[in-house]
Design a protein around this motif. Structure first.
Motif, PDB file in Angstrom:
ATOM      1  N   LEU B   4       0.860  -1.203  -0.091  1.00  0.00           N
ATOM      2  CA  LEU B   4      -0.022   0.025   0.061  1.00  0.00           C
ATOM      3  C   LEU B   4       0.897   1.274  -0.002  1.00  0.00           C
ATOM      4  O   LEU B   4       1.946   1.113   0.544  1.00  0.00           O
ATOM      5  N   PRO B   5       0.519   2.117  -0.718  1.00  0.00           N
ATOM      6  CA  PRO B   5       1.557   3.442  -0.493  1.00  0.00           C
ATOM      7  C   PRO B   5       1.725   4.103   0.591  1.00  0.00           C
ATOM      8  O   PRO B   5       0.598   4.192   1.584  1.00  0.00           O
ATOM      9  N   ARG B   6       2.978   4.254   0.855  1.00  0.00           N
ATOM     10  CA  ARG B   6       3.293   5.005   2.178  1.00  0.00           C
ATOM     11  C   ARG B   6       3.450   6.579   1.848  1.00  0.00           C
ATOM     12  O   ARG B   6       3.379   7.237   3.016  1.00  0.00           O
ATOM     13  N   GLY B   7       3.340   6.938   0.848  1.00  0.00           N
ATOM     14  CA  GLY B   7       3.696   8.282   0.579  1.00  0.00           C
ATOM     15  C   GLY B   7       2.474   8.917  -0.237  1.00  0.00           C
ATOM     16  O   GLY B   7       1.359   8.185  -0.362  1.00  0.00           O
ATOM     17  N   THR B   8       2.321   9.875  -0.686  1.00  0.00           N
ATOM     18  CA  THR B   8       1.297  10.638  -1.313  1.00  0.00           C
ATOM     19  C   THR B   8       1.242  10.013  -2.901  1.00  0.00           C
ATOM     20  O   THR B   8       2.133  10.061  -3.376  1.00  0.00           O
ATOM     21  N   VAL B   9      -0.128   9.703  -3.195  1.00  0.00           N
ATOM     22  CA  VAL B   9      -0.050   9.248  -4.446  1.00  0.00           C
ATOM     23  C   VAL B   9      -0.882  10.600  -5.388  1.00  0.00           C
ATOM     24  O   VAL B   9      -1.791  11.062  -5.130  1.00  0.00           O
ATOM     25  N   TYR B  10      -0.105  10.989  -6.389  1.00  0.00           N
ATOM     26  CA  TYR B  10      -0.586  12.135  -7.399  1.00  0.00           C
ATOM     27  C   TYR B  10      -0.629  11.375  -8.826  1.00  0.00           C
ATOM     28  O   TYR B  10      -0.123  10.573  -9.432  1.00  0.00           O
ATOM     29  N   GLY B  11      -2.029  11.722  -9.165  1.00  0.00           N
ATOM     30  CA  GLY B  11      -2.818  11.390 -10.389  1.00  0.00           C
ATOM     31  C   GLY B  11      -2.223  12.338 -11.539  1.00  0.00           C
ATOM     32  O   GLY B  11      -2.081  13.465 -11.020  1.00  0.00           O
ATOM     33  N   THR B  12      -2.133  12.107 -12.626  1.00  0.00           N
ATOM     34  CA  THR B  12      -1.966  13.133 -13.784  1.00  0.00           C
ATOM     35  C   THR B  12      -2.994  12.974 -14.791  1.00  0.00           C
ATOM     36  O   THR B  12      -3.442  11.901 -15.410  1.00  0.00           O
ATOM     37  N   LEU B  13      -3.652  14.040 -15.392  1.00  0.00           N
ATOM     38  CA  LEU B  13      -4.500  14.338 -16.219  1.00  0.00           C
ATOM     39  C   LEU B  13      -3.903  14.759 -17.415  1.00  0.00           C
ATOM     40  O   LEU B  13      -2.714  15.361 -17.496  1.00  0.00           O
ATOM     41  N   LEU B  14      -4.461  14.164 -18.720  1.00  0.00           N
ATOM     42  CA  LEU B  14      -4.059  14.629 -20.136  1.00  0.00           C
ATOM     43  C   LEU B  14      -2.503  14.361 -20.190  1.00  0.00           C
ATOM     44  O   LEU B  14      -2.036  15.129 -21.295  1.00  0.00           O
TER      45      LEU B  14
END
Lengths: 248, 203
Positions: B4-14
């Protein structure tokens, strides 16, 4: 009680405020100048959820030429955006407009899922002050306010203290003020929030479960001005303390 | 223990050309007024994490959701990637990208998380998306708007990623839709399988 997290002689310690000094976990009492201040929230086992509101004061919404939102305008931050009291925040050399935002910040105290408005305060550990700096040059109209504006390293000072909920009888009745180099530039009042603290806890927990240590930054009132390198910015909320930051 | 992620999960648009081209006619008009310059990111909060095999609940009144088959680059440090992981970046369908998509993308359970992080070159990977066993999409990562190294560099231009943070490479358009009762399976020969079942949330 006012709790802090500090580095003293190379070690991170929780501390509490006692008569204008800090009582460290190891029993020593030290002055505010003897420590490096960290954000006043303990580490959490999962990535911390940091919610922040835009346009949540009627006057600020007006100032920015928007009509008041019909539902909360919310964006998110990562933990690396946070910074401590008396630290420095960088202004990139090419920008024309970087401004502070003095914000009442809610610290969640219990797992909050589908909380009803009337119970909201039971799920709050306490409150602190955030300075949610924005660099307006970087605003783009894609998922606005975009992360380039709002998720910059160390550009969201938090503190000085986490003040227990019991010591803040009515968070919706607090004066806010910001000074730049000692000059008053922003003054407002939490009673002017569009979406108040109980509403926000109910609204967010209706679709996302919040955990202890998660944060809600509740937005800023009117009166933001450009800040330059060297400026000392103090964001203060009645009963919570004065959070100081220097632009570099 | 699965990852499971331990840090911040950043998504990317476009970050997929198909997605970009679909929106291109609107980009110069209000509310956008210009195509995006910097990477358009969003956050997938901790409450969204659904491990492999977990049921994902759809809120009452939600007919279907968008499946977001993607790769997460898990960071070793500010500049190096430890490895890649399968992720299913679920989203309630939304037509406007003007405001942050918190109420569309941060619902409880709305990020399927693959079992393992493995070293891999994303450009060589593909993901097959099956819904109830039927192949609905094949996603490749060799022709992105910003290739992984470029995306990392452009993101680093305004924020520092750290150990355990995750940067998602984006989702191909159109995204398949799924509804309560569906079994959604993402499979990559190099990274394994991520399977979740959608269920109707008890109201």
């Amino acid at each position: 009680m006012k709790q802090a997290r500090v580095v003293h002689e190379g070690r991170v310690q929780p501390a509490v405020e006692r008569d204008g000094r800090l009582l460290l976990a190891d029993g020593r009492s030290v002055g505010f100048d003897a420590v490096t201040w960290l954000p006043p929230v303990a580490p959490v086992p999962q990535p911390r959820t940091i919610l922040a509101l835009g346009l949540n004061y009627a006057d600020h919404a007006k100032e920015l030429a928007f009509k008041a939102p019909e539902e909360p305008l919310v964006f998110l931050k990562g933990e690396r955006a946070l910074n401590g009291h008396r630290q420095r925040t960088r202004r990139p050399p090419d920008v024309r407009f970087m401004h502070y935002e003095c914000e009442l910040t809610v610290v969640i105290g219990r797992t909050a899922k589908k909380v009803r408005r009337g119970d909201a305060y039971d799920f709050i550990a306490g409150y602190t002050v955030a300075n949610d700096y924005a660099i307006r040059d970087y605003l783009e109209n894609w998922y606005r306010p975009n992360l380039r504006v709002k998720n910059r390293d160390g550009a969201t000072p938090l503190g000085p203290f986490l003040v227990d909920r019991a010591d803040v009888p009515d968070p919706m009745n607090l004066a806010l003020r910001t000074t730049v180099n000692g000059k008053l530039t922003q003054s407002g009042h939490t009673r002017d929030m569009i979406f108040d603290v109980p509403f926000l806890v109910e609204y967010f927990s209706s679709f996302m479960t919040l955990q202890p240590g998660d944060l809600i930054l509740t937005g800023t009132p009117d009166g933001v001005v450009d800040c330059r390198p060297g400026d000392v910015v103090v964001t203060e909320i009645e009963g919570l303390g004065a959070l100081e930051n220097t632009i570099e | 223990m699965s990852y499971l992620p331990r840090g911040t999960v950043y998504g990317t648009l476009l970050n997929f050309r198909s997605e970009f081209e679909a929106l291109r006619p609107q980009m110069d008009q209000a509310p956008y007024k210009a195509p995006p310059r910097a990477p358009v990111l969003y956050v997938k909060t901790a409450n969204t994490f659904s491990p492999h095999g977990a049921a994902i609940a759809l809120p009452p009144g939600v007919a279907d959701v968008e499946i977001g088959a993607t790769l997460g680059m898990v960071m070793k440090n500010a500049t190096e990637v430890a490895g890649c992981v399968l992720m299913n970046d679920l989203s309630l369908p939304h037509a406007s990208f003007f405001r942050p998509p918190v109420k569309f993308k941060c619902l409880d359970g709305f990020l399927g998380v693959g079992l393992q992080v493995r070293p891999a070159d994303p450009a060589t990977l593909r993901i097959e998306v099956r819904i109830n066993g039927e192949l609905r999409q094949t996603v490749r990562f060799d022709a992105l708007v910003r290739a992984p190294a470029n995306l990392l560099a452009d993101v680093a231009g305004f924020m520092t990623l750290g150990e355990g943070d995750v940067l998602l490479l984006g989702c191909d358009a159109p995204r398949p839709r799924a509804r309560a009762g569906d079994r959604v399976e993402l499979h990559s020969p190099a990274l394994g399988t991520l399977s979740n079942t959608l269920v109707a949330q008890a109201s």
